[in-house]
Design a protein around this motif. Structure first.
Motif, PDB file in Angstrom:
ATOM      1  N   HIS A  20      33.210 -17.701 -78.708  1.00 32.92           N
ATOM      2  CA  HIS A  20      32.487 -16.436 -79.508  1.00 32.92           C
ATOM      3  C   HIS A  20      33.831 -16.427 -80.236  1.00 32.92           C
ATOM      4  O   HIS A  20      35.160 -15.949 -80.210  1.00 32.92           O
ATOM      5  CB  HIS A  20      32.265 -15.234 -79.267  1.00 32.92           C
ATOM      6  CG  HIS A  20      31.354 -14.793 -80.705  1.00 32.92           C
ATOM      7  ND1 HIS A  20      31.672 -14.645 -81.785  1.00 32.92           N
ATOM      8  CD2 HIS A  20      30.054 -14.734 -80.516  1.00 32.92           C
ATOM      9  CE1 HIS A  20      30.478 -14.470 -82.727  1.00 32.92           C
ATOM     10  NE2 HIS A  20      29.577 -14.289 -81.783  1.00 32.92           N
ATOM     11  N   PRO A  21      33.232 -17.184 -82.254  1.00 33.55           N
ATOM     12  CA  PRO A  21      33.972 -17.553 -83.689  1.00 33.55           C
ATOM     13  C   PRO A  21      35.188 -16.185 -83.429  1.00 33.55           C
ATOM     14  O   PRO A  21      36.182 -15.963 -84.139  1.00 33.55           O
ATOM     15  CB  PRO A  21      33.294 -17.577 -84.514  1.00 33.55           C
ATOM     16  CG  PRO A  21      32.049 -17.444 -84.133  1.00 33.55           C
ATOM     17  CD  PRO A  21      31.962 -17.646 -82.361  1.00 33.55           C
ATOM     18  N   VAL A  22      34.156 -14.607 -83.490  1.00 37.25           N
ATOM     19  CA  VAL A  22      34.510 -13.650 -83.062  1.00 37.25           C
ATOM     20  C   VAL A  22      35.826 -13.338 -82.591  1.00 37.25           C
ATOM     21  O   VAL A  22      36.538 -12.855 -82.729  1.00 37.25           O
ATOM     22  CB  VAL A  22      33.835 -12.391 -83.900  1.00 37.25           C
ATOM     23  CG1 VAL A  22      34.323 -10.890 -83.501  1.00 37.25           C
ATOM     24  CG2 VAL A  22      32.789 -12.610 -84.565  1.00 37.25           C
ATOM     25  N   GLU A  23      36.035 -13.755 -81.130  1.00 38.49           N
ATOM     26  CA  GLU A  23      36.692 -13.257 -80.243  1.00 38.49           C
ATOM     27  C   GLU A  23      37.896 -14.231 -81.105  1.00 38.49           C
ATOM     28  O   GLU A  23      39.004 -13.819 -80.053  1.00 38.49           O
ATOM     29  CB  GLU A  23      36.112 -14.212 -79.078  1.00 38.49           C
ATOM     30  CG  GLU A  23      36.355 -13.102 -77.619  1.00 38.49           C
ATOM     31  CD  GLU A  23      35.784 -14.002 -76.660  1.00 38.49           C
ATOM     32  OE1 GLU A  23      34.804 -14.523 -76.596  1.00 38.49           O
ATOM     33  OE2 GLU A  23      36.057 -13.572 -75.334  1.00 38.49           O
ATOM     34  N   LEU A  24      37.609 -15.710 -80.981  1.00 37.66           N
ATOM     35  CA  LEU A  24      38.858 -16.027 -81.380  1.00 37.66           C
ATOM     36  C   LEU A  24      40.063 -16.164 -82.517  1.00 37.66           C
ATOM     37  O   LEU A  24      41.004 -16.576 -82.838  1.00 37.66           O
ATOM     38  CB  LEU A  24      38.222 -18.104 -81.988  1.00 37.66           C
ATOM     39  CG  LEU A  24      39.570 -18.853 -82.281  1.00 37.66           C
ATOM     40  CD1 LEU A  24      40.731 -18.913 -81.360  1.00 37.66           C
ATOM     41  CD2 LEU A  24      38.784 -19.939 -82.715  1.00 37.66           C
ATOM     42  N   LEU A  25      38.922 -15.594 -83.745  1.00 42.86           N
ATOM     43  CA  LEU A  25      39.940 -14.546 -84.762  1.00 42.86           C
ATOM     44  C   LEU A  25      40.535 -13.983 -84.719  1.00 42.86           C
ATOM     45  O   LEU A  25      41.285 -13.150 -85.058  1.00 42.86           O
ATOM     46  CB  LEU A  25      38.630 -14.568 -86.075  1.00 42.86           C
ATOM     47  CG  LEU A  25      38.924 -14.663 -87.251  1.00 42.86           C
ATOM     48  CD1 LEU A  25      40.038 -14.933 -87.809  1.00 42.86           C
ATOM     49  CD2 LEU A  25      37.563 -14.313 -88.186  1.00 42.86           C
ATOM     50  N   ALA A  26      40.110 -12.827 -83.623  1.00 44.07           N
ATOM     51  CA  ALA A  26      40.439 -11.333 -83.321  1.00 44.07           C
ATOM     52  C   ALA A  26      41.497 -11.956 -82.177  1.00 44.07           C
ATOM     53  O   ALA A  26      42.772 -11.288 -82.684  1.00 44.07           O
ATOM     54  CB  ALA A  26      39.528 -10.770 -82.207  1.00 44.07           C
ATOM     55  N   GLN A  27      41.793 -13.032 -81.469  1.00 49.92           N
ATOM     56  CA  GLN A  27      42.494 -13.624 -80.609  1.00 49.92           C
ATOM     57  C   GLN A  27      43.944 -13.464 -82.028  1.00 49.92           C
ATOM     58  O   GLN A  27      45.374 -13.481 -80.854  1.00 49.92           O
ATOM     59  CB  GLN A  27      42.882 -14.334 -80.116  1.00 49.92           C
ATOM     60  CG  GLN A  27      42.103 -14.695 -79.097  1.00 49.92           C
ATOM     61  CD  GLN A  27      41.741 -15.932 -77.888  1.00 49.92           C
ATOM     62  OE1 GLN A  27      42.820 -16.717 -77.807  1.00 49.92           O
ATOM     63  NE2 GLN A  27      40.874 -15.290 -76.619  1.00 49.92           N
TER      64      GLN A  27
END
Ligand code: SF4
Ligand code: SF4
Length: 410
Positions: free
Chosen positions: A398-405
Motif C-alpha cells: 500500500h502506498p502508505v506502508e511504503l511511505l511509513a517505511q
C-alpha cells in the motif's frame, strides 16, 4: 414489500443510455469476449428486459449479469451519466430471490468480526507452522486462496484514540475487515504517519465490514445491516474526515449515499482515501524521508479511479521519497486487474481474473519494477499472486506502508 418502485427506478436509470457505445472499448469483459451481452450497454438492455418481465432469468443471461466486475469504468466515461454501479447492484438484488447465489464462505467470515478474528488466529498459525505453504500447493479453491494470502501479521490491540503531540486536525479511521484478518500493520503505519503530521486519529470500536462483497452479490439486506452499524459507529453528527485504508471499502462507503437517510449521506461525504488526505496536508518542514533508489509502479484500483476519483494523490505523495522512480501503467492495462472483491475466488470467474492480472503483470515486467503500490487489498492479493506465477519477486505494498517505511523516526 413490493419491488415495483425499485424496479421502475432501475428501469429509469437504464433509460438514460443513448446507446452511443462509448463504454464498449472501456469494458474489460467486452474486450475479452467481444460479445455485446458482455458489455455495459448489453447488460443495460438485458437488465431492463428482465426487470420488465420480458425475459426469463435463465443461466446464460444470469452469467452475463454476474460476469460484470463492477469496475465502473463504464460509469466514469458514460456521457449520459448512467449510474451503472447503482443499476447493477439493484438488478442483482432483484434477481437474487429467483436465482439464489450461494453465499461465498469467505464473504460470510469477513462480515462477522468474531469469525474474522478467529480466522486470523487460524491463518497465522497455519503460516507459522508451514501449513499455509502446503495449502498453496493444493488444487481448487483452497489452494487458490492460500496462494493469494498476504503475510499474516500479528493483530495488535487497537486503541480508540491516537493523539498527536502537535494537533493540526483529527480524523476517524475505517479499518476494514482485512486489518483484522491479515493483521493490522497498515493501520499502524497510517497512525504513525498521521500522528507525525500532527493529526490525531480516532478508531471507533463498533465499526465493521463495509458490506461491499454482499452489496455486489445482490444481498442488500445484509449490506444495509452492515451500513447501519458503520453509520452509527462513526457518530453521524460529528463527522471528521473518515479515512479508508482500502479503496474498495471506500467505494462501498461512498455508496451509502444511495440511502434516503441523511446520516448516510453525511457519512458518505466524509469518506476519503488516506493517500488523498495525506497529500492535502501541509507537511512540517522538519519531516525526513529516507531515499529509495527503486522503480515503483503505481497501480490505480478501479474503485479509487472510477468511484473515489482520488487516484492522482498517490503519485504526488510518493514523489516525497527521494531518488524513487515513479512509473505509471498504461490506461488499457490499468483498466481492471480482475480482483473485483470476491470475483477472483469464484470458480466461474477465476480464469478471467487471472487473464486480467497477467496482462497487468506483463507490463510491470516490461517496466522492470522493484515495487508495485496499490491502494486496495484485493488488487494487491491478485497482483501478488500473478507476479509469483510469472516468477517475479516484485513486492506489492500500500502506498502508505511504503511511505511509513521510509519515514525517519526521531
Ligand atoms: S456510454 Fe453510457 S450512454 Fe453510451 S452506450 Fe454506454 S451506457 Fe449507454
Ligand atoms: S462495470 Fe466494468 S465490467 Fe461491468 S459493464 Fe461496466 S466496464 Fe464492464
Amino acid at each position: 414489500m413490493s419491488t415495483e418502485p425499485r424496479n421502475s427506478a432501475l428501469i429509469t436509470e437504464s433509460d438514460k443510455c443513448v446507446m452511443c457505445g462509448m463504454c464498449l472499448p472501456q469494458c474489460p469483459t467486452y474486450i475479452h469476449a467481444q460479445d455485446e451481452n458482455e458489455s455495459p450497454r448489453g447488460r443495460l438492455v438485458l437488465g431492463k428486459a428482465l426487470l420488465r418481465g420480458e425475459l426469463k432469468v435463465d443461466s446464460p443471461i444470469r452469467q452475463h449479469i454476474d460476469n460484470c466486475l463492477l469496475c465502473r469504468q463504464c460509469e466514469r466515461i458514460c456521457p449520459s451519466g448512467v449510474k451503472f454501479g447503482y443499476f447493477m447492484d439493484g438488478l442483482r438484488e432483484t434477481l437474487e430471490p429467483e436465482q439464489k447465489t450461494a453465499i461465498n464462505p469467505l464473504v460470510a467470515r469477513l462480515e462477522n468480526p468474531v469469525q474474522t478474528r478467529r480466522w486470523h488466529r487460524w491463518l497465522r498459525l497455519a503460516q507459522l507452522s508451514g501449513m499455509k505453504g502446503l495449502a498453496a500447493l493444493l488444487p481448487g479453491q483452497t489452494g487458490r486462496l492460500a496462494r493469494s494470502l498476504p503475510t499474516i501479521g500479528p493483530l495488535k490491540p487497537v486503541q480508540a484514540h491516537y493523539p498527536a503531540t502537535s494537533e493540526t486536525g483529527t480524523v476517524k479511521l475505517f479499518k476494514g475487515c482485512t486489518q483484522t484478518l491479515f493483521g493490522n500493520r497498515l493501520l499502524e503505519s497510517s497512525v504513525q504517519l498521521l500522528n507525525r503530521l500532527g493529526v490525531s486519529v480516532e478508531v471507533p470500536a463498533q465499526q465493521g465490514c463495509c458490506g461491499g462483497l454482499s452489496q455486489h452479490q445482490g444481498r442488500a439486506v445484509q449490506a444495509n445491516r452492515l451500513a447501519a452499524i458503520n453509520i452509527e459507529a462513526f457518530a453521524a453528527s460529528t463527522y471528521a474526515p473518515i479515512l479508508t485504508l482500502a479503496s474498495g471499502c471506500a467505494a462501498t462507503l461512498k455508496d451509502y449515499a444511495r440511502q434516503a437517510d441523511p446520516d448516510a449521506g453525511a457519512f458518505a461525504l466524509a469518506i476519503t482515501d488516506i493517500s488523498h488526505y495525506l497529500q492535502s496536508l501541509d507537511w512540517p518542514k522538519d519531516i525526513q524521508i529516507r531515499p529509495l533508489e527503486k522503480r515503483i509502479v503505481i497501480h490505480s484500483p478501479c474503485s479509487l479511479r472510477n468511484v473515489m476519483r482520488q487516484q492522482a494523490a498517490v503519485a504526488t505523495l510518493l514523489a516525497r521519497i527521494p531518488q524513487a522512480t515513479l512509473l505509471s501503467l498504461e490506461q488499457t492495462t490499468n483498466s481492471c486487474c480482475g480482483a473485483a472483491g470476491s470475483y477472483m475466488f469464484e470458480a466461474a470467474h477465476e480464469a478471467l481474473a487471472d487473464t486480467l492480472a497477467d496482462a497487468t503483470v506483463q507490463q510491470i515486467r516490461r517496466l522492470n519494477a522493484d515495487i508495485v503500490v496499490t491502494s486496495n487489498i484485493g488488487c494487491a492479493m491478485n497482483l501478488q499472486t500473478s507476479l509469483k506465477r510469472a516468477g517475479l519477486e516484485t513486492t506489492v505494498l500500500h502506498p502508505v506502508e511504503l511511505l511509513a517505511q521510509q519515514l525517519i523516526v526521531d
